[in-house]
Design a protein around this motif. Structure first.
Motif, short mmCIF file in Angstrom:
data_model
loop_
_atom_site.label_atom_id
_atom_site.label_comp_id
_atom_site.label_asym_id
_atom_site.label_seq_id
_atom_site.Cartn_x
_atom_site.Cartn_y
_atom_site.Cartn_z
N CYS A 175 0.81 -1.22 0.00
CA CYS A 175 0.00 0.00 0.00
C CYS A 175 0.85 1.27 0.00
N GLU A 176 2.00 1.23 0.64
CA GLU A 176 2.83 2.43 0.76
C GLU A 176 3.62 2.73 -0.53
N GLU A 177 3.61 1.83 -1.47
CA GLU A 177 4.38 2.00 -2.70
C GLU A 177 3.49 2.49 -3.83
N PRO A 178 3.83 3.60 -4.49
CA PRO A 178 3.00 4.10 -5.60
C PRO A 178 2.93 3.09 -6.74
N LEU A 179 1.79 3.02 -7.39
CA LEU A 179 1.63 2.13 -8.53
C LEU A 179 2.42 2.66 -9.73
N ARG A 180 2.88 1.73 -10.56
CA ARG A 180 3.55 2.13 -11.78
C ARG A 180 2.58 2.85 -12.71
N LYS A 181 3.12 3.63 -13.60
CA LYS A 181 2.31 4.44 -14.51
C LYS A 181 1.36 3.57 -15.33
N HIS A 182 1.83 2.38 -15.74
CA HIS A 182 1.03 1.53 -16.60
C HIS A 182 0.38 0.37 -15.83
N ALA A 183 0.14 0.56 -14.55
CA ALA A 183 -0.53 -0.47 -13.76
C ALA A 183 -1.94 -0.72 -14.31
N SER A 184 -2.40 -1.95 -14.19
CA SER A 184 -3.72 -2.31 -14.72
C SER A 184 -4.84 -1.68 -13.92
N ALA A 185 -6.02 -1.64 -14.54
CA ALA A 185 -7.20 -1.13 -13.84
C ALA A 185 -7.51 -1.99 -12.63
#
Length: 221
Positions: free
Chosen positions: A199-209
Motif C-alpha cells: 500500500c505504501e508503494e505508488p503504482l507504476r504508470k502503466h498499472a492495470s485497472a
C-alpha cells in the motif's frame, strides 16, 4: 472492508479471423429483439438446426476487453526484514459467467473460442485453440497463489484479476455458396492472474485497472 464491483470504460476494436476477409467497422449487430442480443449460458440453443460450413470467415465487432479485479484481500501488516504467511482470506468480487449465443447455422464453442483467441492475439492461426478462455457456463476462478509476504515494511494486499472479453461476430461462408451467415455474441474471460501490492508503494504508470481498484479497496487510496 466493503467490497465494490469494478467499473471501467470499455474500448472496442473489430476484425476478422480468416484469410478471406479484412476487418470492418461497418458490421451491425442484430436488433435488440434478436436472440443474438441475449446472453445465455451453456443451455443456449441456435435458431437453426443446420450446421455452419467449414472454413468460413469470422468478422468480429463491438469487441470489448477489460482488466477486471476478481478478488482482493484486506491489507496485512509486515515488519521490516520479516517474512509473513499471507493469511487474509480473498473476497470474490465478480461472478461473470461465460456464454455463447448464436443465431443461424450452429457453431460449436470450441471453434468460436479458438477463432476469438486468434483474433485477440492469445493463439496462433496455425494452432487456433481456446488458449485458456472460459467456456460457456464457466466462472473465472480466483488466483490465490500468494503464499508469503516479504520486503520493505508496510501493508501488503493480494489480488486476483482477469480480462473480461465480450464481442459480437458474424460467421460467413465463401462467395457463391448457399449458406446463411451465423451471428453470435460471446462473453468469456482469460485465465486469472494473481498479484501482490504494498500500500505504501505508488503504482507504476502503466498499472492495470484491476491493480488500481485493489489499491482503492484495500489500501484506501
Amino acid at each position: 472492508m466493503t467490497a465494490l464491483l469494478v467499473a471501467g470504460l470499455l474500448a472496442g476494436v473489430s476484425g476478422c479471423t480468416s484469410a478471406s476477409s479484412d476487418a470492418t467497422d461497418r458490421e451491425k449487430p442484430r436488433s435488440a429483439g434478436s436472440t443474438t442480443a441475449g446472453r445465455t449460458g451453456v443451455d443456449s440453443v441456435p435458431v437453426s438446426d443446420a450446421r455452419a460450413c467449414r472454413g468460413g470467415t469470422y468478422t468480429w465487432f463491438n469487441t470489448q476487453r477489460l482488466s477486471v479485479l476478481n478478488g482482493v484481500t484486506e491489507a496485512q501488516r509486515v515488519a521490516a526484514a520479516q517474512t509473513v504467511r499471507a493469511d487474509r482470506p480473498m473476497l470474490r468480487l465478480r461472478t461473470d459467467m461465460a456464454s455463447l449465443d448464436t443465431e443461424g447455422p450452429a457453431l460449436g464453442p470450441d471453434a468460436v473460442l479458438g477463432a476469438l483467441a486468434v483474433h485477440i492475439g492469445l493463439a496462433d492461426e496455425r494452432n487456433p485453440d481456446a488458449a485458456g478462455l472460459d467456456e460457456p457456463g464457466e466462472y473465472p476462478p480466483l488466483d490465490t497463489g500468494a503464499g508469503e509476504f516479504s520486503g520493505p515494511a508496510g501493508h501488503y494486499v493480494s489480488y486476483s484479476a482477469f480480462q473480461l472479453i465480450e464481442t459480437d461476430f458474424r460467421y460467413s461462408c465463401g462467395h457463391g455458396e448457399q449458406h446463411e451467415p451465423t451471428f453470435g455474441h460471446v462473453v468469456t474471460a482469460t485465465a486469472p492472474v494473481g498479484g501482490v501490492l504494498r500500500c505504501e508503494e505508488p503504482l507504476r504508470k502503466h498499472a492495470s485497472a484491476a491493480a488500481r481498484e485493489a489499491v482503492r479497496l484495500s489500501c484506501g487510496r
